[in-house]
Design a protein around this motif. Structure first.
Motif, PDB file in Angstrom:
ATOM      1  N   TYR A  84     -42.544  20.686  30.687  1.00 16.66           N
ATOM      2  CA  TYR A  84     -42.461  19.599  31.653  1.00 16.66           C
ATOM      3  C   TYR A  84     -43.825  19.371  32.298  1.00 16.66           C
ATOM      4  CZ  TYR A  84     -40.529  16.424  35.091  1.00 16.66           C
ATOM      5  OH  TYR A  84     -40.260  15.312  35.843  1.00 16.66           O
ATOM      6  N   TYR A  85     -44.212  18.114  32.366  1.00 13.49           N
ATOM      7  CA  TYR A  85     -45.515  17.737  32.917  1.00 13.49           C
ATOM      8  C   TYR A  85     -45.687  18.235  34.358  1.00 13.49           C
ATOM      9  CZ  TYR A  85     -49.068  14.759  35.056  1.00 13.49           C
ATOM     10  OH  TYR A  85     -50.158  14.310  35.757  1.00 13.49           O
ATOM     11  N   PHE A  86     -46.905  18.673  34.660  1.00 17.88           N
ATOM     12  CA  PHE A  86     -47.243  19.028  36.031  1.00 17.88           C
ATOM     13  C   PHE A  86     -48.703  18.702  36.278  1.00 17.88           C
ATOM     14  CE2 PHE A  86     -47.886  22.715  33.347  1.00 17.88           C
ATOM     15  CZ  PHE A  86     -49.085  23.260  33.765  1.00 17.88           C
ATOM     16  N   THR A  87     -49.023  18.406  37.516  1.00 14.65           N
ATOM     17  CA  THR A  87     -50.405  18.111  37.872  1.00 14.65           C
ATOM     18  C   THR A  87     -51.274  19.325  37.591  1.00 14.65           C
ATOM     19  OG1 THR A  87     -49.702  16.568  39.584  1.00 14.65           O
ATOM     20  CG2 THR A  87     -51.947  17.440  39.739  1.00 14.65           C
ATOM     21  N   GLY A  88     -52.352  19.120  36.870  1.00 16.94           N
ATOM     22  CA  GLY A  88     -53.221  20.224  36.477  1.00 16.94           C
ATOM     23  C   GLY A  88     -52.910  20.780  35.106  1.00 16.94           C
ATOM     24  N   ILE A  89     -52.007  20.140  34.367  1.00 14.97           N
ATOM     25  CA  ILE A  89     -51.611  20.661  33.059  1.00 14.97           C
ATOM     26  C   ILE A  89     -52.783  20.711  32.093  1.00 14.97           C
ATOM     27  CG2 ILE A  89     -50.901  18.411  32.109  1.00 14.97           C
ATOM     28  CD1 ILE A  89     -48.526  19.902  30.792  1.00 14.97           C
ATOM     29  N   SER A  90     -53.744  19.803  32.257  1.00 18.99           N
ATOM     30  CA  SER A  90     -54.874  19.774  31.333  1.00 18.99           C
ATOM     31  C   SER A  90     -55.798  20.973  31.501  1.00 18.99           C
ATOM     32  CB  SER A  90     -55.677  18.480  31.512  1.00 18.99           C
ATOM     33  OG  SER A  90     -56.159  18.371  32.833  1.00 18.99           O
ATOM     34  N   THR A 103     -49.608  26.205  15.615  1.00 20.38           N
ATOM     35  CA  THR A 103     -50.456  25.018  15.538  1.00 20.38           C
ATOM     36  C   THR A 103     -51.198  24.808  16.853  1.00 20.38           C
ATOM     37  OG1 THR A 103     -48.863  23.396  16.410  1.00 20.38           O
ATOM     38  CG2 THR A 103     -48.635  24.025  14.098  1.00 20.38           C
ATOM     39  N   ARG A 104     -51.934  23.694  16.921  1.00 12.46           N
ATOM     40  CA  ARG A 104     -52.614  23.312  18.160  1.00 12.46           C
ATOM     41  C   ARG A 104     -51.885  22.170  18.861  1.00 12.46           C
ATOM     42  NH1 ARG A 104     -56.466  19.000  17.206  1.00 12.46           N
ATOM     43  NH2 ARG A 104     -56.361  18.282  15.051  1.00 12.46           N
ATOM     44  N   TYR A 105     -50.632  21.957  18.491  1.00 13.14           N
ATOM     45  CA  TYR A 105     -49.824  20.893  19.064  1.00 13.14           C
ATOM     46  C   TYR A 105     -48.860  21.455  20.099  1.00 13.14           C
ATOM     47  CZ  TYR A 105     -51.550  18.044  15.214  1.00 13.14           C
ATOM     48  OH  TYR A 105     -52.367  17.365  14.337  1.00 13.14           O
ATOM     49  N   VAL A 106     -48.697  20.737  21.196  1.00 15.54           N
ATOM     50  CA  VAL A 106     -47.780  21.161  22.247  1.00 15.54           C
ATOM     51  C   VAL A 106     -46.960  19.956  22.706  1.00 15.54           C
ATOM     52  CG1 VAL A 106     -49.544  20.822  24.050  1.00 15.54           C
ATOM     53  CG2 VAL A 106     -47.577  22.324  24.489  1.00 15.54           C
ATOM     54  N   MET A 107     -45.645  20.142  22.816  1.00 18.77           N
ATOM     55  CA  MET A 107     -44.775  19.052  23.242  1.00 18.77           C
ATOM     56  C   MET A 107     -44.717  19.002  24.763  1.00 18.77           C
ATOM     57  SD  MET A 107     -40.844  18.152  22.148  1.00 18.77           S
ATOM     58  CE  MET A 107     -41.368  17.551  20.532  1.00 18.77           C
ATOM     59  N   ILE A 108     -44.978  17.825  25.308  1.00 19.70           N
ATOM     60  CA  ILE A 108     -44.998  17.636  26.756  1.00 19.70           C
ATOM     61  C   ILE A 108     -43.965  16.574  27.134  1.00 19.70           C
ATOM     62  CG2 ILE A 108     -46.378  16.868  28.734  1.00 19.70           C
ATOM     63  CD1 ILE A 108     -48.824  18.034  27.304  1.00 19.70           C
ATOM     64  N   GLU A 109     -43.142  16.909  28.116  1.00 14.79           N
ATOM     65  CA  GLU A 109     -42.148  15.975  28.643  1.00 14.79           C
ATOM     66  C   GLU A 109     -42.718  15.314  29.895  1.00 14.79           C
ATOM     67  OE1 GLU A 109     -37.472  15.819  30.060  1.00 14.79           O
ATOM     68  OE2 GLU A 109     -38.514  17.742  29.991  1.00 14.79           O
ATOM     69  N   PRO A 110     -43.076  14.030  29.824  1.00 13.66           N
ATOM     70  CA  PRO A 110     -43.642  13.354  30.990  1.00 13.66           C
ATOM     71  C   PRO A 110     -42.605  13.154  32.096  1.00 13.66           C
ATOM     72  CG  PRO A 110     -44.182  12.205  28.944  1.00 13.66           C
ATOM     73  CD  PRO A 110     -43.106  13.187  28.631  1.00 13.66           C
ATOM     74  N   PRO A 111     -43.052  12.801  33.285  1.00 15.66           N
ATOM     75  CA  PRO A 111     -42.118  12.593  34.398  1.00 15.66           C
ATOM     76  C   PRO A 111     -41.294  11.325  34.204  1.00 15.66           C
ATOM     77  CG  PRO A 111     -44.342  11.974  35.040  1.00 15.66           C
ATOM     78  CD  PRO A 111     -44.449  12.613  33.691  1.00 15.66           C
ATOM     79  N   LEU A 112     -40.056  11.353  34.688  1.00 11.00           N
ATOM     80  CA  LEU A 112     -39.172  10.195  34.586  1.00 11.00           C
ATOM     81  C   LEU A 112     -39.389   9.243  35.756  1.00 11.00           C
ATOM     82  CD1 LEU A 112     -35.792  11.570  33.206  1.00 11.00           C
ATOM     83  CD2 LEU A 112     -37.172   9.724  32.239  1.00 11.00           C
ATOM     84  N   THR A 113     -40.613   8.872  35.941  1.00  9.89           N
ATOM     85  CA  THR A 113     -41.022   7.906  36.961  1.00  9.89           C
ATOM     86  C   THR A 113     -42.123   7.053  36.343  1.00  9.89           C
ATOM     87  OG1 THR A 113     -42.684   9.448  37.819  1.00  9.89           O
ATOM     88  CG2 THR A 113     -40.508   9.468  38.885  1.00  9.89           C
ATOM     89  N   PRO A 114     -42.453   5.918  36.936  1.00 12.38           N
ATOM     90  CA  PRO A 114     -43.596   5.156  36.408  1.00 12.38           C
ATOM     91  C   PRO A 114     -44.847   6.034  36.347  1.00 12.38           C
ATOM     92  CG  PRO A 114     -42.371   3.824  37.969  1.00 12.38           C
ATOM     93  CD  PRO A 114     -41.783   5.212  38.048  1.00 12.38           C
ATOM     94  N   TRP A 115     -45.540   5.975  35.224  1.00 13.61           N
ATOM     95  CA  TRP A 115     -46.688   6.853  35.032  1.00 13.61           C
ATOM     96  C   TRP A 115     -47.897   6.359  35.821  1.00 13.61           C
ATOM     97  CZ3 TRP A 115     -47.027   8.204  29.104  1.00 13.61           C
ATOM     98  CH2 TRP A 115     -45.800   8.758  28.697  1.00 13.61           C
ATOM     99  N   SER A 116     -48.487   7.253  36.550  1.00 14.23           N
ATOM    100  CA  SER A 116     -49.745   6.942  37.226  1.00 14.23           C
ATOM    101  C   SER A 116     -50.894   7.120  36.244  1.00 14.23           C
ATOM    102  CB  SER A 116     -49.946   7.877  38.425  1.00 14.23           C
ATOM    103  OG  SER A 116     -50.127   9.208  37.967  1.00 14.23           O
TER     104      SER A 116
END
Length: 233
Positions: A84-90, A103-116
């Protein structure tokens, strides 16, 4: 065919709650022509440490693989996570531990709100700061309510992959949008997001049939190729 998003590991989240249910899900996947299933249990960084999550995941995976030995014809299983996405994930060092297989792939679930703008910058940061490739989970959840934000177009400009759910293609009000996005190359991977055998069942077989009838076999072949390329890296 590869199902790139499932909750088949038993007892990990709101997906399968037992080994019996997991096996039933895998048997249904096999009936639909799925050869490999990516298990992506939810990981919520605010609720659990990555060490605790990985311990639970290892136990669930071991139990499932032992049970799978008793059955024939089941798909292969590769393990990852749906982070689940969180601020600072990068900047977070946990992503390296939560990749799809090795692998070098990671699945990320973005927030269910309009994306900033911050969300887009963080996704880009995963690529440029960590050398990893985000897989944006179930894009269909965001383009329907937030399509005025042009999320697919923005993602197409970035070095990310986009996964869509079978339901996107099978729901009457969204299937045309799903087919348009797939035809434009805005969807790279397909996943059932299957959780159980009651109301969130494996459904890639019917979705693939619809895609084949509307867009042709070559489009499905391209999706399969993308999926295999991810698992090689």
């Amino acid at each position: 065919m590869i199902d790139f998003h499932t909750h088949v590991l038993p007892g990990m989240d709101d997906g399968s709650q037992s080994l019996e249910q997991s096996i039933a899900m895998l048997q249904e996947e096999a009936k639909q022509g799925v050869k490999l299933v990516v298990a992506t249990p939810h990981f919520y960084p605010e609720d659990e440490s990555v060490e605790s999550f990985l311990k639970r995941r290892d136990q669930a995976e071991a139990a499932l693989r032992k049970e799978m030995e008793k059955h024939e014809g089941l798909p292969q299983v590769v393990v990852g996570a749906e982070v689940y996405y969180f601020t600072g994930i990068s900047d977070s060092d946990i992503l390296q531990k939560l990749t799809i297989g090795d692998t070098r792939y990671v699945m990320i679930e973005p927030p269910l709100t309009p994306w900033s703008e911050r969300v887009f910058r963080e996704l880009e940061g995963v690529v440029f700061q960590q050398g990893m490739v985000p897989i944006v989970a179930h894009i269909d959840r965001y383009v329907r309510p937030f399509r005025t934000y042009k999320i697919p177009e923005r993602l197409a400009e970035m070095s990310v992959l986009v996964q869509a759910s079978g339901e996107f293609f099978l729901t009457k009000r969204t299937k045309n949008m799903a087919l348009r996005m797939l035809k434009k190359g805005q969807i790279h991977l397909l996943g059932s997001d299957a959780h159980n055998m009651e109301n969130r069942v494996p459904n890639l077989g019917p979705a693939a049939e619809l895609i084949r009838s509307k867009l042709g076999e070559a489009v499905l072949d391209a999706i399969s190729q993308s999926s295999m390329e991810v698992l090689k890296k």
